[in-house]
Design an enzyme around this catalytic site. Sequence first.
Site, PDB file in Angstrom:
ATOM      1  N   ARG A 295       0.830  -1.788  -0.037  1.00 33.23           N
ATOM      2  CA  ARG A 295      -0.381   0.219  -0.256  1.00 33.23           C
ATOM      3  C   ARG A 295       1.064   1.123   0.024  1.00 33.23           C
ATOM      4  O   ARG A 295       0.292   2.245  -0.297  1.00 33.23           O
ATOM      5  CB  ARG A 295      -0.840   0.179   0.815  1.00 33.23           C
TER       6      ARG A 295
ATOM      7  N   ASP B 219       0.182  -6.879  -2.578  1.00 34.92           N
ATOM      8  CA  ASP B 219      -1.301  -6.753  -2.729  1.00 34.92           C
ATOM      9  C   ASP B 219      -2.112  -6.034  -3.819  1.00 34.92           C
ATOM     10  O   ASP B 219      -0.842  -5.576  -4.877  1.00 34.92           O
ATOM     11  CB  ASP B 219      -1.310  -5.813  -0.933  1.00 34.92           C
TER      12      ASP B 219
ATOM     13  N   HIS C  71      -6.550 -10.586  -3.792  1.00 30.12           N
ATOM     14  CA  HIS C  71      -5.296  -8.771  -3.427  1.00 30.12           C
ATOM     15  C   HIS C  71      -3.871  -9.124  -4.758  1.00 30.12           C
ATOM     16  O   HIS C  71      -3.248  -8.536  -4.396  1.00 30.12           O
ATOM     17  CB  HIS C  71      -4.440  -9.232  -2.092  1.00 30.12           C
TER      18      HIS C  71
ATOM     19  N   GLU D 170      -9.386 -12.762   2.175  1.00 26.16           N
ATOM     20  CA  GLU D 170     -10.912 -11.961   1.172  1.00 26.16           C
ATOM     21  C   GLU D 170     -10.558 -12.113  -0.208  1.00 26.16           C
ATOM     22  O   GLU D 170     -10.981 -11.035  -0.741  1.00 26.16           O
ATOM     23  CB  GLU D 170      -9.942  -9.937   1.717  1.00 26.16           C
TER      24      GLU D 170
ATOM     25  N   TYR E 253      -3.983  -5.819  14.967  1.00 25.68           N
ATOM     26  CA  TYR E 253      -4.099  -4.663  14.356  1.00 25.68           C
ATOM     27  C   TYR E 253      -3.268  -2.969  14.659  1.00 25.68           C
ATOM     28  O   TYR E 253      -4.275  -2.821  15.447  1.00 25.68           O
ATOM     29  CB  TYR E 253      -5.443  -4.793  13.745  1.00 25.68           C
ATOM     30  N   PHE E 254      -2.376  -3.038  14.205  1.00 24.11           N
ATOM     31  CA  PHE E 254      -1.396  -1.776  14.623  1.00 24.11           C
ATOM     32  C   PHE E 254      -1.874  -0.409  13.465  1.00 24.11           C
ATOM     33  O   PHE E 254      -1.548   0.344  14.019  1.00 24.11           O
ATOM     34  CB  PHE E 254       0.162  -2.195  14.924  1.00 24.11           C
ATOM     35  N   ASP E 255      -2.770  -1.333  12.348  1.00 25.40           N
ATOM     36  CA  ASP E 255      -3.360  -0.019  11.331  1.00 25.40           C
ATOM     37  C   ASP E 255      -3.881   0.845  12.299  1.00 25.40           C
ATOM     38  O   ASP E 255      -4.675   1.626  12.175  1.00 25.40           O
ATOM     39  CB  ASP E 255      -3.324  -0.654  10.138  1.00 25.40           C
TER      40      ASP E 255
ATOM     41  N   THR F 161      -0.806  -0.791   5.454  1.00 28.60           N
ATOM     42  CA  THR F 161      -0.453   0.894   5.172  1.00 28.60           C
ATOM     43  C   THR F 161      -0.924   1.380   4.349  1.00 28.60           C
ATOM     44  O   THR F 161      -0.256   2.778   3.696  1.00 28.60           O
ATOM     45  CB  THR F 161       1.416   0.789   5.362  1.00 28.60           C
ATOM     46  N   GLU F 162      -2.450   1.173   4.222  1.00 28.34           N
ATOM     47  CA  GLU F 162      -3.723   1.943   3.164  1.00 28.34           C
ATOM     48  C   GLU F 162      -3.684   3.532   3.572  1.00 28.34           C
ATOM     49  O   GLU F 162      -2.718   4.492   3.173  1.00 28.34           O
ATOM     50  CB  GLU F 162      -4.791   1.748   3.644  1.00 28.34           C
TER      51      GLU F 162
HETATM   52  C1  ACM Z   1      -5.890  -9.062   6.388  1.00 24.06           C
HETATM   53  O1  ACM Z   1      -5.967  -8.370   7.266  1.00 24.06           O
HETATM   54  N1  ACM Z   1      -7.005  -9.008   5.586  1.00 24.06           N
HETATM   55  C2  ACM Z   1      -5.315 -10.422   6.644  1.00 24.06           C
END
Ligand code: ACM
Length: 534
Positions: A165, A194, A268, A332, A421-423, A473-474
């Site tokens: 990202r 990705d 992805h 996903e 999830y550190f984002d 990192t979006e």
């Molecule tokens: C994920 O967060 N899509 C693995």
Amino acid sequence: MSKYLATILLLAAAQLNASIAVIPVPAKLVPQAGEFRLDAKTRIVTDELARPAAELLAARLRSATGFKLKIKSDTAKAGDDDIWLVTDGAGNPESYMLSVTPQGVVIHAPAAAGIFYGTETLLQLLPPAIFSAKPVTGTSWSVPGVEIADAPRYPWRGFMLDVSRHFFTKPEVEQVLDLMALYKLNTFHWHLVDDQGWRIQIKKYPKLTSVGAWRDAIGFGLDPKDATAYDRSGRYGGFYTQREIREVVAYAAARHITVVPEIEMPGHSSAALTAYPQFGCPNIDFAVPAKGGVFTGVYCAGNDATFAFINDVLSEVTPLFPGKYIHIGGDEVVKSNWQHCAKCQLRIKNEGLKDEKELQSYFIRRVEKLVTAHGKSLIGWSEIREGGLAPTAALMDWIGGGVEAARSGHEVVMAPTKYSYFDHYQSTNHTQEPLAIGGFLPLKRVYEFEPMPVKLAPEFQSHILGGQANLWTEYIPSLARVEYMMFPRLCALAEVNWSPASARDWEGFKERTGVNEQRLAAMGVNYRPLAKPE
Ligand code: ACM
Ligand code: ZN
């Protein structure tokens, strides 16, 4: 004991504790009287196995102290005022013993990894200014007397960085590796592929990087000035040559970090399919809408050429990474193209599959055979269980399935969204935080992460390899922002994966995190201060 004496002892103990702030907290640590003072005459005495750690230690001590410490090879002749690094004994290769007395420092370990971790602990026993890249004057480089016996709770202590990202340069990745090593993390999951960018050179398919590594703009609605990864024509992106990959892997190995590359499939995959659309479903746009208003690419599962392509890619990827695992993603996957593709439907019919979920399982099983043929093991996200988990696959649990996989004998890494999830934001007050994807993951929650699922019976618990944090990192276009999302949460993650469960102590951790802020400040790391309200 008189009240007076008791107070003095308490104060002395408090002082000892104030100067000992190791993260992750060692399994056993007993403060001792006295201290060791590092000076220009201190020698590092090492055996052959410990020599790389000795050289790294000397280099790191030199920046702040200016001391050019001599490294000697003869451990039999070590004397006063030395730091000994001795590889001996048996046991967990990551374990070590560290003893500090006024006469010197001794680190014993059964293997080079343990020696390295002993040196990381030693650095944290020194004043925080030791982490300065520039010479520091007026500091006494003393180490408090201590006896430490330490070993990790889990063999997989991971951190994932998404470089698709947003692209991070080789020196930036190496900075992340240094920060991981300082807290004894040992697995770097490198999310190289990705929808938004393919980041690893593949010689047989040059367009993966000449086309797939670049996009027109920074994207994600961000300010173009938030990033620096532009080429001369103003395109955004970048990639690592195979030589650079090798260099990063070697840099990691010197810090006892295994690099696990992720080559994402079957979803992805827009970056790959923009470069080579022939591996998407024929006559259907490969890019399909996914959640969050973005598009995601999906390979054709009915086309044998897709698997030949993946095998070619794996032939170039696997020799670059000495570790056991290749991560193939698997999360996903939007399956609408498969529903409309004649080739995919024919595959379902010919293989006697029930539906597109089983087609996904077919895809992963087929890739598993390729990965295995290249001498590696496959690991993938939670969703690879859909339609049946491939026989030798390991699971990375982000939305469940870890307990079931472990019960059926598969290896599992825990990376649940709730804890790792550190984002996600570090505060509910978004106006005072850099833009993030959403969510709320405060430091305390990370510290409450228990990698061992409570529902898992003891006979299956050895299948839980450990835990990791994921940084997507979006909305994170620079290293400074990466650091802000990492710290101090990475310290909590490190402690829950390394230290014994019985050593968990939130108040003590917060105190040590306060000292640790001085280390991060000395390194110029952009951490989120503990004092900032959540
Ligand atoms: C994920 O967060 N899509 C693995
Ligand atoms: Zn298809």
